[in-house]
Design an enzyme around this catalytic site. Structure first.
Site, PDB file in Angstrom:
ATOM      1  N   GLY A  71       1.034  -1.043  -0.052  1.00 46.86           N
ATOM      2  CA  GLY A  71       0.207  -0.165   0.229  1.00 46.86           C
ATOM      3  C   GLY A  71       0.988   1.102  -0.418  1.00 46.86           C
ATOM      4  N   ASN A 151      -8.318   3.316   8.392  1.00 50.19           N
ATOM      5  CA  ASN A 151      -7.574   2.210   9.185  1.00 50.19           C
ATOM      6  C   ASN A 151      -8.494   1.901  10.497  1.00 50.19           C
ATOM      7  OD1 ASN A 151      -5.956   4.198   8.539  1.00 50.19           O
ATOM      8  ND2 ASN A 151      -4.643   3.425  10.059  1.00 50.19           N
ATOM      9  N   GLN A 179      -8.029   0.108   2.908  1.00 48.01           N
ATOM     10  CA  GLN A 179      -8.884  -1.071   4.261  1.00 48.01           C
ATOM     11  C   GLN A 179     -10.205  -1.221   3.337  1.00 48.01           C
ATOM     12  OE1 GLN A 179      -7.953  -1.883   6.686  1.00 48.01           O
ATOM     13  NE2 GLN A 179      -6.372  -1.493   7.271  1.00 48.01           N
ATOM     14  N   SER A 199      -4.104  -3.087  -0.844  1.00 46.96           N
ATOM     15  CA  SER A 199      -2.481  -4.055  -0.337  1.00 46.96           C
ATOM     16  C   SER A 199      -2.793  -5.259   0.143  1.00 46.96           C
ATOM     17  CB  SER A 199      -1.799  -3.179   0.975  1.00 46.96           C
ATOM     18  OG  SER A 199      -1.337  -3.820   1.740  1.00 46.96           O
ATOM     19  N   HIS A 201      -1.845  -6.821   2.008  1.00 45.53           N
ATOM     20  CA  HIS A 201      -1.259  -8.014   3.960  1.00 45.53           C
ATOM     21  C   HIS A 201      -2.783  -7.660   4.932  1.00 45.53           C
ATOM     22  CE1 HIS A 201       0.004  -4.897   6.090  1.00 45.53           C
ATOM     23  NE2 HIS A 201       0.662  -4.135   5.361  1.00 45.53           N
ATOM     24  N   THR A 237      12.602  -7.508 -11.342  1.00 51.20           N
ATOM     25  CA  THR A 237      12.121  -8.379 -11.689  1.00 51.20           C
ATOM     26  C   THR A 237      10.740  -8.703 -10.627  1.00 51.20           C
ATOM     27  OG1 THR A 237      14.019  -8.895 -12.309  1.00 51.20           O
ATOM     28  CG2 THR A 237      12.463 -11.056 -11.839  1.00 51.20           C
ATOM     29  N   CYS A 323       1.835   2.682  14.314  1.00 50.16           N
ATOM     30  CA  CYS A 323       3.082   3.708  13.725  1.00 50.16           C
ATOM     31  C   CYS A 323       2.930   4.213  14.726  1.00 50.16           C
ATOM     32  CB  CYS A 323       3.132   3.987  12.919  1.00 50.16           C
ATOM     33  SG  CYS A 323       2.339   3.261  10.940  1.00 50.16           S
TER      34      CYS A 323
HETATM   35  C1  LIG Z   1      -1.838  -0.773   6.020  1.00 54.62           C
HETATM   36  C2  LIG Z   1      -1.907   0.231   4.866  1.00 54.62           C
HETATM   37  C3  LIG Z   1      -1.301   1.514   3.976  1.00 54.62           C
HETATM   38  C4  LIG Z   1       0.405   0.929   3.915  1.00 54.62           C
HETATM   39  O1  LIG Z   1      -0.234  -0.270   3.232  1.00 54.62           O
HETATM   40  P1  LIG Z   1       1.678  -1.197   3.296  1.00 54.62           P
HETATM   41  O2  LIG Z   1       0.894  -2.359   2.276  1.00 54.62           O
HETATM   42  O3  LIG Z   1       1.460  -1.562   4.776  1.00 54.62           O
HETATM   43  O4  LIG Z   1       1.994  -1.093   2.983  1.00 54.62           O
HETATM   44  C5  LIG Z   1      -1.673   2.138   3.041  1.00 54.62           C
HETATM   45  N1  LIG Z   1      -2.872   2.774   3.497  1.00 54.62           N
HETATM   46  C6  LIG Z   1      -3.772   1.660   5.000  1.00 54.62           C
HETATM   47  C7  LIG Z   1      -5.306   2.845   4.560  1.00 54.62           C
HETATM   48  C8  LIG Z   1      -4.118   1.462   5.129  1.00 54.62           C
HETATM   49  O5  LIG Z   1      -4.097   0.653   6.603  1.00 54.62           O
END
Ligand SMILES: *Cc1c(COP(=O)(O)O)cnc(C)c1O
Length: 388
Positions: A71, A151, A179, A199, A201, A237, A323
């Site tokens: 993300g 988030n 999200q 994203s 994960h 790559t 964070c």
């Molecule tokens: C987690 C998150 C991101 C960052 O994504 P990553 O894959 O961890 O870099 C960006 N925006 C929102 C709203 C998020 O919750």
């Protein structure tokens, strides 16, 4: 002791189906898709399939999908790449006060490099002040970047309205949908956004994977420069196992949207009812939320202290954004909503997933009230009469 994991807006468990789908690409199918030989070339069709799977979640064309490392990279590429393409022609950019650091940080960097930044305010329920957006758009506005869902609070912004407003002014629109994706339906044919980030994960895919939707015809200067990968939009790559993984994760998410909206929502509502009934002076932050998110403030209690005591019981939640924890500042999102300092400090985010069960939720409902009572007894701030 098994962990009761209620921190899914921070990251999610990689789905077993995703792990299984990735497996061959660590072992026998390790070729480079750019190679001339069959051994490498055969991997290419698996990237194509993943691109179709990700596109399907957004109802996009596979050609509009660029794979990224997550993300944060998607947000950087979208914002910086499209501004680079404008070549400084327009110098005003708009976002909101409640964005993820992966957008706010980029904007604050750009503010030091000649851009005029507007950070839009929100109401006390976390909703966006649309009139403020309308009145701040000018002929000098280059780009608007707004999140689909928050988030920390789960608050959903009215992206269709925002998109129609912004595009009527001919301004580039980027949406951070990290999200929202996998939790609520996203149909890119119904919202005229130019760029949209997801994203891996955050939707039970692998960490370090992501995708940026780039609408056909959108100009974008690559931010990782080198080879001609990803239609010249991102050199390097390809992370084949990761790409296959996010592909499978988005397919599972698309198939599971109904469950998200019924079973996960019911669990979240059960948690919310239980917490409000069991704990005095508790207040839910944010209206119109994602089905999986509950952000709740407990007055006169330290959020970090609640987290530690929950952690002792194997319950994983979070306070503010991951964070921000570790710093003494309360969450910038709750502050933007005007939540009083004493409440913002005592806020906890529970974020659920399809892997949570009713038994887990009931354990939290049982264990949380005595924790809050115990901490309040220690608090020097508690007044004789707490609001109910
Ligand atoms: C987690 C998150 C991101 C960052 O994504 P990553 O894959 O961890 O870099 C960006 N925006 C929102 C709203 C998020 O919750």
């Amino acid at each position: 002791m098994r962990t009761i994991y209620l921190d899914n807006n921070a990251t999610t468990m990689t789905a077993p189906e995703v792990v299984e789908a990735m497996q061959p690409f660590w072992t026998e199918l390790y070729g480079n898709p750019s190679s001339m030989h069959t051994f490498g070339g055969q991997v290419k069709r698996h990237i194509d399939q993943a691109r179709r799977q990700v596109a399907a979640l957004l109802n996009a064309d596979p050609q509009e999908i660029v794979f990224t490392s997550g993300g944060s990279e998607g947000n950087n590429l979208a914002i910086r790449g499209s501004l680079d393409a404008l070549d400084g022609l327009k110098k005003h950019i708009i976002t909101t006060r409640v964005e993820h650091p992966a957008v706010l940080g980029v904007f604050r960097h750009l503010a030091k490099h000649g851009y005029r930044v507007t950070e839009l305010p929100v109401n006390s329920d976390g909703s966006l002040i649309l009139d403020a957006l309308e009145s701040t758009l000018t002929p000098d506005t280059a780009l608007v970047s707004i999140m689909w869902a928050n988030n920390e609070t789960g608050v959903i912004f009215p992206i269709e309205k925002i998109a129609n407003l912004v595009k009527s002014m001919g301004v580039i629109l980027h949406i951070d949908a990290v999200q929202a994706a996998g939790k609520i339906p996203i149909d890119i044919t119904r919202v005229p956004v130019d760029l949209l980030t997801i994203s891996g994960h955050k939707l039970h895919g692998p960490k370090g994977t992501g995708a940026l939707y780039v609408r056909k015809g959108t100009k974008l200067v690559p931010q990782v420069i080198g080879g001609h990968h990803e239609h010249n939009r991102r050199a390097g790559t390809e992370n084949i196992p990761g790409i296959v993984g996010i592909g499978m994760a988005t397919e599972l998410a698309l198939n599971g949207l109904d469950e998200e909206n019924t079973r996960v929502r019911a669990l979240r509502d059960r948690l919310q009812r239980g917490v409000l009934a069991g704990c005095k002076a508790a207040q839910v932050n944010g209206a119109n939320r994602l089905p999986n998110t509950l952000n709740v403030s407990f007055q006169y209690v330290e959020g970090e202290a609640i987290l530690l005591l929950l952690d002792n019981l194997g319950i994983a939640a979070s306070s503010g954004s991951a964070c921000a924890s570790g710093s003494l500042q309360p969450s910038h999102v709750l502050r933007a909503m005007g939540i009083p300092f004493t409440s913002a400090h005592g806020s906890i985010r529970f974020s659920l997933s399809r892997y949570n069960t009713e038994e887990e939720i009931d354990l939290v409902i049982k264990h949380l009230p005595p924790i809050i009572d115990r901490l309040r007894e220690l608090s020097p701030f508690v007044e004789d009469e707490l609001p109910v």
